[in-house]
Design a protein around this motif. Structure first.
Motif, PDB file in Angstrom:
ATOM      1  N   SER A 171      71.763 -17.444   7.102  1.00 32.66           N
ATOM      2  CA  SER A 171      71.676 -15.636   7.459  1.00 32.66           C
ATOM      3  C   SER A 171      71.183 -14.545   8.088  1.00 32.66           C
ATOM      4  O   SER A 171      72.106 -14.073   8.795  1.00 32.66           O
ATOM      5  CB  SER A 171      71.231 -15.627   5.567  1.00 32.66           C
ATOM      6  OG  SER A 171      71.965 -16.136   4.925  1.00 32.66           O
ATOM      7  N   LEU A 223      66.654 -11.361   7.255  1.00 34.64           N
ATOM      8  CA  LEU A 223      67.647 -12.029   6.920  1.00 34.64           C
ATOM      9  C   LEU A 223      67.600 -13.326   6.273  1.00 34.64           C
ATOM     10  O   LEU A 223      68.057 -13.545   5.144  1.00 34.64           O
ATOM     11  CB  LEU A 223      68.941 -11.439   7.482  1.00 34.64           C
ATOM     12  CG  LEU A 223      68.879 -10.136   8.257  1.00 34.64           C
ATOM     13  CD1 LEU A 223      69.397 -10.222  10.189  1.00 34.64           C
ATOM     14  CD2 LEU A 223      70.342 -10.074   7.692  1.00 34.64           C
ATOM     15  N   GLY A 237      68.493 -14.743   2.533  1.00 36.47           N
ATOM     16  CA  GLY A 237      69.423 -15.628   2.542  1.00 36.47           C
ATOM     17  C   GLY A 237      69.002 -16.033   1.453  1.00 36.47           C
ATOM     18  O   GLY A 237      69.474 -16.953   0.616  1.00 36.47           O
ATOM     19  N   MET A 241      76.549 -11.054   4.566  1.00 39.41           N
ATOM     20  CA  MET A 241      75.317 -11.194   5.579  1.00 39.41           C
ATOM     21  C   MET A 241      75.492 -10.168   6.636  1.00 39.41           C
ATOM     22  O   MET A 241      74.634  -9.742   7.327  1.00 39.41           O
ATOM     23  CB  MET A 241      74.460 -12.488   5.659  1.00 39.41           C
ATOM     24  CG  MET A 241      74.607 -13.182   4.189  1.00 39.41           C
ATOM     25  SD  MET A 241      73.178 -12.286   4.322  1.00 39.41           S
ATOM     26  CE  MET A 241      72.046 -12.077   5.303  1.00 39.41           C
ATOM     27  N   GLY A 270      73.652 -12.148  10.440  1.00 42.07           N
ATOM     28  CA  GLY A 270      73.086 -11.303  10.567  1.00 42.07           C
ATOM     29  C   GLY A 270      72.685 -10.287  11.912  1.00 42.07           C
ATOM     30  O   GLY A 270      72.818  -9.414  11.943  1.00 42.07           O
TER      31      GLY A 270
END
Length: 183
Positions: A53, A7, A11, A175, A57
């Motif tokens: 992110s 993640l 991002g 996300m 996430g």
């Protein structure tokens, strides 16, 4: 741990690409001494977006489990990739589409962001987290701009652009969907 790293990297990548689009249209301006990367972005933007992110996430599946509402709507990678494409499109529209005024742009992006949520999420927790993320991220951006870290070329909502919460909302939903799929 692996999910968090994935993640974070997603991002960072999205931050570099989307920030490049904003800089090309002179929507955001960084002081010359802050610019330090090959993408003409401030060095701290990608790590901040990557961290956000990863947190977002990882938070979405946790909230789903906590509320006892597993997210089952459109749970396949093709849907997640379409969500990412729509998010990039919304961000691109914020930089490229010329409207008569910022209110029209903001309302259009708000409708597109709500449409993204409706098409790819439809959960109450997703909507609530998206709104919370948009509020918190806009507040943090206001503080950064107020303190001179960077600026917007034509601020119309205190120190930032009025459409910024729509971008943050759509990014949070995107996300969150990636995080749910990875979970």
């Amino acid at each position: 741990m692996i999910r968090g790293v994935v993640l974070f990297l997603i991002g960072v990548f999205l931050a570099l690409v989307l920030n490049l689009l904003q800089i090309q249209r002179n929507v955001t301006l960084f002081p010359p001494d802050v610019i330090a990367s090959i993408f003409s972005s401030a060095w701290w933007v990608p790590p901040c977006c990557g961290t956000a992110s990863a947190v977002i996430g990882l938070l979405y599946p946790c909230i789903d489990r906590h509320l006892g509402e597993p997210h089952k709507f459109k749970r396949e990678w093709s849907s997640v990739m379409r969500c990412v494409a729509v998010f990039v499109g919304i961000n691109h529209a914020s930089a490229k589409v010329d409207f008569d005024n910022n209110i029209q742009l903001s309302l259009t992006l708000a409708a597109l962001s709500i449409g993204l949520w409706w098409t790819f999420d439809r959960s109450r927790s997703g909507f609530g987290l998206g709104v919370g993320i948009a509020f918190l991220a806009t507040l943090i951006t206001q503080l950064l701009v107020y303190n001179g870290v960077y600026q917007y070329t034509s601020p119309d909502f205190l120190y930032v652009r009025s459409w910024l919460p729509c971008i943050f909302f759509a990014g949070g939903i995107t996300m969150g969907n990636i995080g749910r799929q990875l979970a």
